[in-house]
Design a protein around this motif. Structure first.
Motif, mmCIF file in Angstrom:
data_model
loop_
_atom_site.group_PDB
_atom_site.id
_atom_site.type_symbol
_atom_site.label_atom_id
_atom_site.label_comp_id
_atom_site.label_asym_id
_atom_site.label_seq_id
_atom_site.Cartn_x
_atom_site.Cartn_y
_atom_site.Cartn_z
ATOM 1 N N VAL A 48 0.859 -1.198 0.000
ATOM 2 C CA VAL A 48 0.000 0.000 0.000
ATOM 3 C C VAL A 48 0.887 1.237 0.000
ATOM 4 O O VAL A 48 0.668 2.194 -0.749
ATOM 5 C CB VAL A 48 -0.921 0.001 1.244
ATOM 6 N N GLN A 49 1.907 1.197 0.840
ATOM 7 C CA GLN A 49 2.858 2.304 0.920
ATOM 8 C C GLN A 49 3.555 2.496 -0.419
ATOM 9 O O GLN A 49 3.695 3.610 -0.924
ATOM 10 C CB GLN A 49 3.889 1.995 2.012
ATOM 11 N N ALA A 52 1.158 4.026 -2.948
ATOM 12 C CA ALA A 52 0.876 5.443 -2.683
ATOM 13 C C ALA A 52 2.044 6.307 -3.151
ATOM 14 O O ALA A 52 1.867 7.290 -3.874
ATOM 15 C CB ALA A 52 0.631 5.657 -1.196
ATOM 16 N N VAL A 53 3.243 5.937 -2.726
ATOM 17 C CA VAL A 53 4.413 6.736 -3.066
ATOM 18 C C VAL A 53 4.693 6.649 -4.561
ATOM 19 O O VAL A 53 5.049 7.646 -5.202
ATOM 20 C CB VAL A 53 5.629 6.256 -2.248
#
Lengths: 279, 167
Positions: A48-49, A52-53
């Motif tokens: 998820v991280q 997002a990034v």
């Protein structure tokens, strides 16, 4: 009404608190080993991280690549100049190295060196203290394992990979972390010691005897390779302060300013295999 | 009943994902921002006041463990502190009127301050050494958390009021 129904929320709170206390109690004696639950959380949430990034970076790259073209030409010229000088440096160093080893050995070493490097992008920082760890976008599927050295874009030591390591994401313990320790030697005076973090901007250089001479502010520190984790010769930081240690008269109190800065570790290099040796 | 549990579970999962997203983006803006801005606490406070102590405790537990998973600290410390944060936010909100933004902010400030202090105490107890407060910047975290949580609450109230406005 049964007691459970009347005080359901209290029982739930008590159950959750007991669960967390047990989790902490189990974690503490394990030290650096990460529990299965922690690895599971990291495995599920790190993509998820990364997504997002990656999305934000993609939008930024699209803006820079297609809309904000001003400065691209100038940046291009700067990069060409930098590559030119790097190539000259490479030729110079190859020629010097060829005096001690055969051409074939030199080529072999350089190929092994290039093959051992894995480029990765930083996708997150430690959620509690940014000076402890970062998360990068390479993992087991890319050949990563624990205890691999990580350097910034200028070849300076940043830290090492630690568990948990997911399929495509990994944690990197920074040299500024309290639990980090790097065997170093000063470039001029030859002072050897252990550079340990404080979980803040600066580090300590420990176990340098008070009777030892030499060492001055600004002196560069390099890895020795004695810890068998970091290869020798990597720049780590500079001595920022030397003083007497009032609490421990046997050793000197030396503060170190690590080289890496958060604005230079957007891209890092993982030394995935030791050049010319076993990984 | 099953539908409510499923819906709440879905909401909790979305809340955790939102917290991870916001925390990840905050880290990209500036790593030192993480010291004063705790996205997980903001999310727990925001939802716990609306949904009650049970939801708050469970969400706090999961968000805390998620925060711990992205840290090198002891796994479970944030889980414990955020469980308490979520539980007491929901508990107080059900018994005291916190419908106005100042009251909501006051509750958020008090609870997030207690959470930070409790987290520091636990970490110091487990590691047997003092905790780095980043020159006092860590104590700004409750202020930022309460401002953001109350701000989100105020924004939601305004949007709901607009939606129910006649004509």
């Amino acid at each position: 009404m049964p007691l459970w129904d009347k005080r359901r929320h209290v029982w739930l709170l008590a159950g959750l608190l007991v669960f967390h206390v047990l989790l902490i109690s189990v974690q503490v004696p394990r030290g650096a080993k990460r529990s299965l639950l922690e690895r599971a959380f990291f495995f599920v949430l790190s993509p998820v991280q990364r997504a997002a990034v990656g999305t934000v970076r993609g939008l930024g790259d699209a803006w820079r690549g297609h809309i904000a073209l001003r400065g691209v030409r100038r940046q291009n010229e700067e990069l060409r100049r930098e590559v030119f000088f790097l190539r000259q440096e490479s030729v110079f160093l190859r020629e010097r190295l060829a005096r001690f080893r055969s051409e074939r050995e030199v080529e072999g070493l350089l190929t092994a060196f290039k093959d051992s490097l894995l480029l990765a992008r930083v996708i997150g920082v430690d959620s509690a203290n940014p000076y402890r760890s970062i998360v990068i976008d390479k993992g087991r599927l890319d050949g990563l394992a624990a205890d691999m050295p990580v350097c910034d874009r200028l070849g300076r030591l940043v830290g090492r990979t630690v568990e948990p390591i997911s399929l495509k994401e990994s944690k990197v313990q920074l040299v500024t972390d309290k639990d980090s320790s790097v065997s170093v030697v000063s470039a001029v005076a030859g002072l050897t010691g252990s550079m340990t973090g404080r979980s803040e901007e600066t580090c300590d250089l420990r176990y340098v005897l008070a009777s030892s001479t030499g060492g001055e502010e600004g002196e560069e520190l390099l890895t020795t390779g004695f810890d068998r984790i970091y290869p020798p010769g990597l720049p780590v930081g500079r001595i920022s302060k030397l003083e007497k240690d009032e609490t421990s008269p046997l050793f000197r109190k030396i503060s170190v300013q690590p080289h890496f800065r958060f604005n230079t570790i957007d891209v890092v290099a993982v030394i995935a295999r030791r050049p010319g040796g076993s990984g | 009943m099953r539908e409510t549990i499923f819906r709440d579970g879905f909401r909790a999962a979305l809340a955790v994902l939102t917290a991870v997203l916001v925390y990840s983006l905050a880290g990209q803006v500036g790593p030192e921002l993480i010291v004063v801005f705790n996205a997980f606490s903001v999310i727990v406070l925001y939802f716990a006041v609306q949904r009650g102590e049970i939801f708050g405790a469970i969400l706090g537990s999961v968000c805390g463990l998620a925060q711990d998973a992205f840290s090198l600290g002891v796994f479970g410390v944030s889980g414990l502190t955020k469980t308490l944060l979520g539980y007491f936010a929901g508990f107080v909100a059900k018994r005291v009127d916190v419908s106005t933004v100042p009251r909501h902010g006051g509750l958020a400030l008090a609870l997030s301050f207690i959470e930070v202090v409790l987290g520091m105490g636990l970490a110091a107890l487990v590691r047997q050494e003092p905790v780095n407060v980043h020159g006092g910047a860590l104590f700004l975290q409750p202020v930022v958390t309460s401002v953001l949580a109350s701000g989100a609450y105020a924004l939601e109230r305004r949007l709901m009021a607009r939606r129910t406005e006649p004509g």
